[in-house]
Write an enzyme that holds these catalytic residues in place. Structure first.
Site, PDB file in Angstrom:
ATOM      1  N   ASN A 152       0.800  -1.220   0.000  1.00 54.05           N
ATOM      2  CA  ASN A 152       0.000   0.000   0.000  1.00 54.05           C
ATOM      3  C   ASN A 152       0.834   1.273   0.000  1.00 54.05           C
ATOM      4  OD1 ASN A 152       0.290  -1.470   2.607  1.00 54.05           O
ATOM      5  ND2 ASN A 152      -0.308   0.502   3.459  1.00 54.05           N
ATOM      6  N   HIS A 202     -13.823   0.004   0.207  1.00 56.26           N
ATOM      7  CA  HIS A 202     -13.529   1.447   0.100  1.00 56.26           C
ATOM      8  C   HIS A 202     -12.222   1.748  -0.625  1.00 56.26           C
ATOM      9  CE1 HIS A 202     -10.472   2.442   3.317  1.00 56.26           C
ATOM     10  NE2 HIS A 202     -10.846   1.271   3.781  1.00 56.26           N
ATOM     11  N   THR A 238     -26.109  -9.586  11.767  1.00 57.22           N
ATOM     12  CA  THR A 238     -27.024  -9.267  10.673  1.00 57.22           C
ATOM     13  C   THR A 238     -26.247  -8.610   9.536  1.00 57.22           C
ATOM     14  OG1 THR A 238     -28.789  -8.973  12.268  1.00 57.22           O
ATOM     15  CG2 THR A 238     -29.121  -7.972  10.091  1.00 57.22           C
ATOM     16  N   CYS A 326       4.650  11.446  12.271  1.00 58.53           N
ATOM     17  CA  CYS A 326       3.641  12.500  12.404  1.00 58.53           C
ATOM     18  C   CYS A 326       2.307  12.202  11.714  1.00 58.53           C
ATOM     19  CB  CYS A 326       4.122  13.854  11.903  1.00 58.53           C
ATOM     20  SG  CYS A 326       5.546  14.418  12.820  1.00 58.53           S
TER      21      CYS A 326
END
Ligand code: PLP
Length: 391
Positions: A152, A202, A238, A326
């Site tokens: 990534n 996403h 669910t 940071c």
């Protein structure tokens, strides 16, 4: 209004309007509980099964091998811990790599505290894992190997199919974190030789909070959430019907658009890499020069801090990312950049630019127009740069 340019698609993507449209009916009109046997329930159940088929089609898998989860993190945790606990009687050794996402390394560290042994295989300077190194790490006690499909941060695509072949020959379960590749390049469970695979909506224009764990038929995995018998008892709770419908729509769109999108992104990616390395002295590309994600650029810019660049670009409305400190709660630079052999100093000056479905060439030109000036300005203020120039 200020220009806004989003170049951080590896962190998350916007939800495609077509995906939102597909999800909409499942909040009010078709809100039934998919486990209910009445018509309201069955209508929702059908939507979930349609989505399952779309995912299976993308992955070259069978629908019954697709388990819906709350995202990449849950899929990764469940794969690692689920296999470790299911096969505890057979062995207690896991092999993974030093460049995995925290959603793999943290469950591995947790298991180490519980008495499991974990080998973290290293990578070369381009971030590539060697299948030979993985093979050498195998012991009689090894029950799981987990190697990410693509990283990534630096975008390197790993030789997962080859590693999977080794695992298969030895009868060891093999998992891959395909969160960065699914929806962007071909991800086929048979070509990759995996027993388990994680993906997250996403990262490919679907909604947040929904993902999949692919589990090859016959693979033993301890159940992840104890409760009802949803997902064949593997994962109670669910179903999140709108999110699952959104994931299915998103993966279907990617299946149709992926090839053309990758082609354009590779063109933009290579333009960024060429211009930055041409225009700015002392910058280095991180990750593999060609075995890399179509949408990923990661460069180290000497003598300056990544977060200073981020903040300066942010003032121009441009959103990018860094592997510097940071951005996280720790002061250490990214474990991935250290793993490919960068010094702390150089790792602090890294910049990640990731492209996506709505990236336009003029946005890249806007970035390329401003970045050299920002670097020059920051270097002029940098004590490291002054020292180098003997001031
Ligand atoms: C984003 C990401 C995850 C985590 O997925 P979530 O759905 O955000 O939990 C895991 N692995 C990789 C490689 C990622 O990029």
């Amino acid at each position: 209004m200020m220009k806004r340019v989003y170049l951080d698609y590896a962190a998350t993507t916007p939800t495609d309007p077509e995906v939102i449209k597909a999800m909409q009916p499942y909040f009010f009109d078709k809100f039934g509980n998919p486990s209910s046997i009445h018509a309201f329930g069955q209508e929702a159940k059908k939507a979930i099964e349609d989505s399952r088929e779309k995912v299976a089609s993308f992955l070259g898998a069978k629908p019954e091998e697709i388990i819906f989860t709350s995202g990449g993190t849950e899929s990764n945790n469940s794969a690692v811990e689920g296999v470790a606990y299911a096969l505890e009687g057979r062995g207690n050794h896991i092999i993974t790599t030093v460049i995995e996402h925290h959603a793999i390394t943290e469950p591995c560290k947790f298991l180490e505290k519980k008495g499991f042994k974990v080998t973290y295989v290293g990578v070369d300077k381009n971030g590539l894992v060697s299948p030979e190194d993985v093979k050498k790490a195998i012991t009689a006690k090894t029950v799981l190997i987990s190697v990410m499909h693509a990283n990534n941060e630096i975008g390197t695509i790993e030789p997962v199919g080859e590693i999977g072949k080794i695992a298969k020959e030895k009868g060891i379960y093999f998992h891959t974190d395909a969160v960065q590749t699914t929806g962007h390049i071909s991800v086929n469970v048979d070509e990759l030789n995996v027993n388990l695979l994680s993906l997250s909506a996403h990262k490919f224009y679907g909604p947040k909070g929904v993902g999949v764990l692919y589990i090859r038929k016959g693979t033993r995995v301890e159940r992840f959430l104890h409760g009802g018998d949803q997902e064949k008892g593997r994962r109670a709770s669910t179903h999140n019907t709108p999110a699952i419908v959104g994931l299915g729509k998103a993966i279907e769109l990617c299946q149709n658009k992926m090839e053309a999108e990758a082609k354009f992104q590779i063109y933009l990616r290579d333009k960024i890499i060429k211009q930055i390395t041409d225009k700015i002295p002392e910058v280095y590309l991180n990750g593999h020069p060609n075995l890399r994600l179509p949408n990923n650029v990661n460069i180290s810019i000497k003598y300056i801090e990544g977060e200073s660049i981020i903040l300066n670009l942010d003032m121009l409305g441009i959103a990018v990312s860094t592997g510097s400190a940071c951005t996280s709660t720790s002061l250490e630079p990214s474990h991935v950049l250290l793993a490919i052999g960068l010094s702390h100093e150089i790792a602090h000056g890294s910049l990640r630019v990731t492209l996506g479905r709505w990236t336009k060439e003029e946005e890249i030109d806007y970035l390329l127009e401003h970045l050299p000036n920002i670097v020059e300005k920051l270097r002029a203020m940098s004590p490291l740069y002054e020292k180098k120039n003997g001031k």
